[in-house]
Design a protein around this motif. Sequence first.
Motif, PDB file in Angstrom:
ATOM      1  N   THR A 282       0.813  -1.218   0.000  1.00 53.99           N
ATOM      2  CA  THR A 282       0.000   0.000   0.000  1.00 53.99           C
ATOM      3  C   THR A 282       0.846   1.267   0.000  1.00 53.99           C
ATOM      4  N   SER A 283       2.168   1.109   0.003  1.00 52.25           N
ATOM      5  CA  SER A 283       3.055   2.267  -0.132  1.00 52.25           C
ATOM      6  C   SER A 283       3.757   2.180  -1.478  1.00 52.25           C
ATOM      7  N   LEU A 284       4.200   3.311  -1.951  1.00 56.71           N
ATOM      8  CA  LEU A 284       4.783   3.394  -3.281  1.00 56.71           C
ATOM      9  C   LEU A 284       6.150   4.053  -3.203  1.00 56.71           C
ATOM     10  N   VAL A 285       7.138   3.457  -3.875  1.00 54.39           N
ATOM     11  CA  VAL A 285       8.384   4.178  -4.114  1.00 54.39           C
ATOM     12  C   VAL A 285       8.382   4.576  -5.587  1.00 54.39           C
ATOM     13  N   LEU A 286       8.682   5.827  -5.832  1.00 59.21           N
ATOM     14  CA  LEU A 286       8.606   6.391  -7.170  1.00 59.21           C
ATOM     15  C   LEU A 286       9.624   7.493  -7.319  1.00 59.21           C
ATOM     16  N   TRP A 287       9.750   7.994  -8.528  1.00 58.83           N
ATOM     17  CA  TRP A 287      10.493   9.230  -8.760  1.00 58.83           C
ATOM     18  C   TRP A 287       9.515  10.327  -9.155  1.00 58.83           C
ATOM     19  N   TRP A 288       9.587  11.452  -8.437  1.00 53.99           N
ATOM     20  CA  TRP A 288       8.966  12.663  -8.955  1.00 53.99           C
ATOM     21  C   TRP A 288       9.760  13.088 -10.186  1.00 53.99           C
ATOM     22  N   VAL A 289       9.074  13.623 -11.167  1.00 51.43           N
ATOM     23  CA  VAL A 289       9.708  14.126 -12.384  1.00 51.43           C
ATOM     24  C   VAL A 289       9.577  15.640 -12.385  1.00 51.43           C
ATOM     25  N   ASN A 290      10.706  16.336 -12.505  1.00 50.73           N
ATOM     26  CA  ASN A 290      10.700  17.798 -12.431  1.00 50.73           C
ATOM     27  C   ASN A 290      10.393  18.383 -13.813  1.00 50.73           C
ATOM     28  N   PHE A 291       9.206  18.967 -13.919  1.00 54.96           N
ATOM     29  CA  PHE A 291       8.759  19.523 -15.193  1.00 54.96           C
ATOM     30  C   PHE A 291       9.274  20.944 -15.408  1.00 54.96           C
ATOM     31  N   GLU A 292       9.907  21.537 -14.398  1.00 58.01           N
ATOM     32  CA  GLU A 292      10.335  22.931 -14.522  1.00 58.01           C
ATOM     33  C   GLU A 292      11.809  23.085 -14.855  1.00 58.01           C
ATOM     34  N   ARG A 293      12.597  22.019 -14.745  1.00 53.64           N
ATOM     35  CA  ARG A 293      13.985  22.067 -15.206  1.00 53.64           C
ATOM     36  C   ARG A 293      13.987  21.702 -16.681  1.00 53.64           C
TER      37      ARG A 293
END
Length: 538
Positions: A282-293
């Motif tokens: 029920t937990s997730l490991v992920l990468w946020w993706v930076n849309f502003e760089r």
Amino acid sequence: MLHSLRILLSVLTLLFLLAACTAAAPGTTSAGVSAAQAAPDGQAATERPTLTAGVIWLDSPLDPVEGGYVSTQSALSETLFRLSGTTLSPEPWLATEATHVAPFVWRIGIREGVKFHNGNVMDAEAVKASLERAIRLSPAAADTLSIDTITVEDGQTITIKTTVEQPTLPGLLILPALAITDAAAADAAGEGNFIAAGALTGPYIPTEYAPKERLNSVANDDYWGGKPPLAGIEHVAIPDTNSRELALQAGDIDVAINVSPEGALAINAHQGTHTETSGIGTSLVLWWVNFERGTLADPLVRRAVAHAIDRESIAGLVAPPGSGSFAELLLPEALVACPGVNAPGYDPDAARDLLAQAGYADSDGDGVLDKEGQPLEIVIGGYPERFQLPIMAEAAQAMLADVGIKVEVLITEWSVVKEPAWDLFGWYNTVVQGGGDPVFNISKFAGLKGDASGSGTNNYGHYDASRLVDIVAPSTSVSDLEGRKEIACEALAVVTEDAAFLPVAHVNMVYGVSDRVTDFEAHPTSHYFFNHRVGLSE
């Protein structure tokens, strides 16, 4: 001389008696709760064992309205509803029932026989005051609940009228920030004195809290669910995973919260310890993706990165069978299955083609692609407290190098996610907020809606979720689960196409447990570590 000695002894005795009269009674805690108060009948709390738990974090204030996670995890506070450990749906806790009597109206029954730690009765008036306090002090709670009025119908019933349709209100009331609190006592205690208020209802009463260090509690023998078999629970902050695992094996702690796959093998091989898991990720490991760089703002580069990283292989490293599973999509199939929605698979050749379309080439033969004289470099961040994140970053670094992308790994404080100096940032979070509602959880990660603690509204990758607004809008009037799943799948298709996030694994809660611990229940979420039944044998 003898006379002088007698005088001296008399003075010392008098001083001792005065000190005894002015000191706190034996067993009195910093919250003013004595051992006699905590254990009014039967076996005294001091005669029962105390369990010691090693946890990652102890950084949330104990007042639920300021976050609430530590209080709920540690069996200090309780909400009206809780998340079922088997169905991942809301079930009554301090409430007894909920009836959706009209689109904007819910009627909720309140459990009888519940007292706050200070002895005050929890009834409908107290629940009303608690929810109104949360709304008053927390804009995030106010936004989450959208409550117009709360009316007390009788001693054990309230009616909640909302400003918008809330078909999943019982699920929203699961959020730890909405734990029921003696509002008047909490307000009267003032800032920094929450423990002294005795304002919670759980099976354990907090006595001392040093954030990021320790949290001590004693049994609440007047607990509505029955007297706990422990004298109390001591929580110790041990952020390093390996250190928690070794502390368990050394006998310094009785339960280690969240252990690694390697640690689980060692714990199961060690005499006197074993692991427990819920079996549901029920937990997730992920990468946020930076849309502003600039680098990953280019959709071609973003898709190339998604193809270049073998996320399924990395999931096998950080969440092998028994401790989790590959997360192709943001939400696990236990919540929603979406046939036909597929994330980009591992395909280095496709990644190279996309990078070429984006104008990148290795002009100087150094193995790193470049464009207009600038090398293709990205920063992958993460924090060390979650053992999965450094492993993920280093594995991705090698995979991206294979397609010509240079990677700097930045393992640092979690708060760096709020800064702009990264392209991918590893993260660990639950995906069963809002009572397991799939629409709520997609909205939370995409930044459309936060939970009552304020978490999730940050949208750390600055993803433009405007395409989702019209998709999730009908969910405000859809109460049946299948209808909400259809909306969730449509939204998942959008965020997956945009590579808004790069999910890696759905992670099980895995605990290291001493064989002396009895009746331990491994709940699938990080909301509840302990309950009133857990014990410790001699």
